[in-house]
Write a protein that holds these residues in place. Structure first.
Motif, PDB file in Angstrom:
ATOM      1  N   LEU A   2      -7.838   0.908  -4.353  1.00  0.00           N
ATOM      2  CA  LEU A   2      -8.815   1.663  -3.558  1.00  0.00           C
ATOM      3  C   LEU A   2      -9.680   2.583  -4.416  1.00  0.00           C
ATOM      4  N   PRO A  31       0.831  -1.207   0.000  1.00  0.00           N
ATOM      5  CA  PRO A  31       0.000   0.000   0.000  1.00  0.00           C
ATOM      6  C   PRO A  31       0.871   1.264   0.000  1.00  0.00           C
ATOM      7  N   TYR A  54      -6.903   9.406   1.557  1.00  0.00           N
ATOM      8  CA  TYR A  54      -6.376   8.047   1.428  1.00  0.00           C
ATOM      9  C   TYR A  54      -7.070   7.072   2.387  1.00  0.00           C
ATOM     10  N   CYS A  55      -7.207   7.463   3.656  1.00  0.00           N
ATOM     11  CA  CYS A  55      -7.714   6.530   4.668  1.00  0.00           C
ATOM     12  C   CYS A  55      -9.212   6.265   4.567  1.00  0.00           C
ATOM     13  N   THR A 111      -3.514   7.644  -3.801  1.00  0.00           N
ATOM     14  CA  THR A 111      -4.444   6.556  -3.493  1.00  0.00           C
ATOM     15  C   THR A 111      -4.117   5.350  -4.372  1.00  0.00           C
ATOM     16  N   ALA A 144      -9.405   3.509   2.083  1.00  0.00           N
ATOM     17  CA  ALA A 144      -8.756   2.318   2.640  1.00  0.00           C
ATOM     18  C   ALA A 144      -9.650   1.640   3.680  1.00  0.00           C
TER      19      ALA A 144
END
Length: 189
Positions: A175, A31, A80-81, A171, A84
């Protein structure tokens, strides 16, 4: 934002390589967040350790853990999170309506809403939620352990959310189906 290297095994500092190899074995890929964090082996190791503890060391159900993770991710506008943890939630078969409500900041069932509210109170008060916030959390059936477990998970999210904000972590292609953008009011901050 700062420009950084998204490390791969060949470019990572030596101390990060075993951690990255473990990640590749676990996920079948590396990742991008971990590739960015690899520049600081200590940060990467600490983040991975907290991630494991968030899963194995808290009393939260997978659904409750998702609420804390996603609440922090959305509040911190982590491009990003959010995708994810949306992917993680799908893998853990968390109710898709719960995940969407977290992404959209719309109401959750009362107990989960209390968890989201408490997580936000921790964030907004810099760790000093008022008596009302604590009382509301306890009234929803949460206790001292849940307060401490929320702090643990939020600490993990500070590491990833701040890394992504400072370095604009790209990213991952995997994802892309879960892409997310913050509301205009958050993005303007």
């Amino acid at each position: 934002m700062v420009t950084t290297t998204v490390h791969i095994l060949d470019t990572a500092p030596r101390a990060s390589v075993p951690l990255l190899e473990d990640l590749i074995r676990t996920y079948g890929r590396l990742p991008n967040l971990h590739g960015v964090m690899a520049e600081s082996p200590g940060l990467l190791e600490a983040y991975l350790h907290l991630h494991r503890l968030a899963i194995e060391g808290t009393a939260f159900t997978p659904e409750e853990r998702t609420v804390v993770w996603m609440t922090a991710n959305v509040a911190n506008a982590s491009h990003y999170c959010v995708p994810a943890h949306t992917a993680i939630a799908h893998r853990e078969t968390i109710d898709a309506r719960i995940v969407q409500a977290l992404r959209d900041e719309t109401p959750l069932p009362p107990r989960l809403e209390a968890l989201r509210d408490f997580t936000l109170a921790l964030r907004e008060s810099h760790g000093r939620p008022g008596a009302d916030a604590i009382a509301a959390f306890e009234a929803a059936g949460y206790g001292e352990r849940a307060i401490l477990d929320t702090i643990l998970i939020y600490a993990q999210k500070v590491m990833s959310n701040f890394t992504n904000a400072v370095f604009d972590t790209p990213t991952d292609i995997a994802l892309a189906p879960f892409a997310w953008s913050p509301k205009a009011s958050v993005a303007a901050q």
